[in-house]
Design an enzyme around this catalytic site. Sequence first.
Site, mmCIF file in Angstrom:
data_model
loop_
_atom_site.group_PDB
_atom_site.id
_atom_site.type_symbol
_atom_site.label_atom_id
_atom_site.label_comp_id
_atom_site.label_asym_id
_atom_site.label_seq_id
_atom_site.Cartn_x
_atom_site.Cartn_y
_atom_site.Cartn_z
ATOM 1 N N GLU A 210 75.414 60.856 29.030
ATOM 2 C CA GLU A 210 74.709 61.025 30.536
ATOM 3 C C GLU A 210 74.388 62.631 30.232
ATOM 4 O OE1 GLU A 210 75.974 58.902 34.048
ATOM 5 O OE2 GLU A 210 77.549 59.989 33.813
ATOM 6 N N ASN B 102 78.165 54.100 39.860
ATOM 7 C CA ASN B 102 79.103 55.169 39.998
ATOM 8 C C ASN B 102 78.842 55.425 41.493
ATOM 9 O OD1 ASN B 102 80.616 57.361 40.077
ATOM 10 N ND2 ASN B 102 79.843 58.312 38.639
ATOM 11 N N HIS C 297 83.657 62.152 33.373
ATOM 12 C CA HIS C 297 82.263 62.422 33.664
ATOM 13 C C HIS C 297 82.023 63.930 34.016
ATOM 14 C CE1 HIS C 297 79.034 62.572 36.556
ATOM 15 N NE2 HIS C 297 78.921 61.103 36.508
ATOM 16 N N GLY D 200 71.488 63.193 38.668
ATOM 17 C CA GLY D 200 71.136 63.324 40.136
ATOM 18 C C GLY D 200 70.085 64.416 40.303
ATOM 19 N N SER E 10 69.718 59.796 36.232
ATOM 20 C CA SER E 10 68.599 59.783 37.083
ATOM 21 C C SER E 10 67.998 58.028 36.620
ATOM 22 C CB SER E 10 67.835 60.649 36.877
ATOM 23 O OG SER E 10 68.074 61.974 37.628
ATOM 24 N N GLU F 277 81.009 65.912 36.031
ATOM 25 C CA GLU F 277 81.452 66.351 37.237
ATOM 26 C C GLU F 277 83.152 66.640 37.211
ATOM 27 O OE1 GLU F 277 79.641 63.415 39.907
ATOM 28 O OE2 GLU F 277 77.734 64.215 39.217
ATOM 29 N N LYS G 67 80.596 57.565 43.172
ATOM 30 C CA LYS G 67 81.013 59.164 43.460
ATOM 31 C C LYS G 67 81.774 59.049 44.725
ATOM 32 C CE LYS G 67 77.328 60.626 40.228
ATOM 33 N NZ LYS G 67 76.610 61.598 39.825
HETATM 34 P P1 PGA Z 1 72.682 59.516 38.784
HETATM 35 O O1 PGA Z 1 74.089 59.906 38.507
HETATM 36 O O2 PGA Z 1 72.152 58.314 38.306
HETATM 37 O O3 PGA Z 1 72.643 59.723 40.379
HETATM 38 O O4 PGA Z 1 71.768 60.531 38.346
HETATM 39 C C1 PGA Z 1 74.460 59.216 37.152
HETATM 40 C C2 PGA Z 1 75.933 59.532 36.965
HETATM 41 O O5 PGA Z 1 76.568 60.606 37.287
HETATM 42 O O6 PGA Z 1 76.875 58.604 36.570
#
Ligand code: PGA
Length: 247
Positions: free
Chosen positions: A165, A11, A95, A171, A210, A97, A13
């Site tokens: 997640e 992803n 997601h 992140g 992560s 976010e 983003k």
């Molecule tokens: P990350 O993000 O691997 O940077 O923690 C995962 C995600 O949001 O899909």
Amino acid sequence: MTAPTPLIAGNWKMNGLSASLAEAEAIARGVGDCPGRVAICPPAVLTHQMAEALSGTRVLVGGQDAHWDDFGAFTGDISAEMLADVGAKLVILGHSERREGYRETDEIVAKKAQAALRAGLEPIVCVGETLAQRKAGEALAVVTGQVRGSLPPELAGQAFSVAYEPVWAIGTGLTPTTPEIEEVHRAIRATLVEMFGEAGRAPPILYGGSVKPGNAAEILHADEVGGALVGGASLKAADFLAIVQAL
Ligand code: PGA
């Protein structure tokens, strides 16, 4: 029933310009004969170029979101059909976010999943608890509630995946322990079977939050973990490939 085919999806983003296509091409060159499926979900404007650059390779291209309607007066939005039209095969939906930043509810995510199916896209539906919810002992209830609310009945028998997640792991460099991941993934599987019967055993349940080269092998081999949704570590071919190779 055989185990679900694993999926490792990157992803990106809101990261990546046309120059980043070289990174995607390096990923495609390096996937080799890994036992799962591999996808990259770039920003929407790169979908077309990336799908062309990766055509004939094993790496699929996906979207990061899509509208619940097929077309219309939705300034700035993108429909599932538009993504499919330029070569996307999958789409990330719900997601955290988007749930947090754009107030997407389970109901909206379910409508988006219906739109994705109409367009022939395979949904990757994200769920996950906040740190406060985990501390309050609510993780399983929150996650299984999101699974029930975000997966429409039309998904029965269709190709899709669920990505667990934990919001606090995205992140941050923090991850749940392997037993914690397994507990949630088993609860998601039980919910899928409750909703879809035996067909609920087919979708892979991805872990996201992560995932890095250093923890990928342990996470990917945990019970009921059928792949990963990878954010930051999917931006560099070497890191992403190390995760793919940990399958
Ligand atoms: P990350 O993000 O691997 O940077 O923690 C995962 C995600 O949001 O899909």
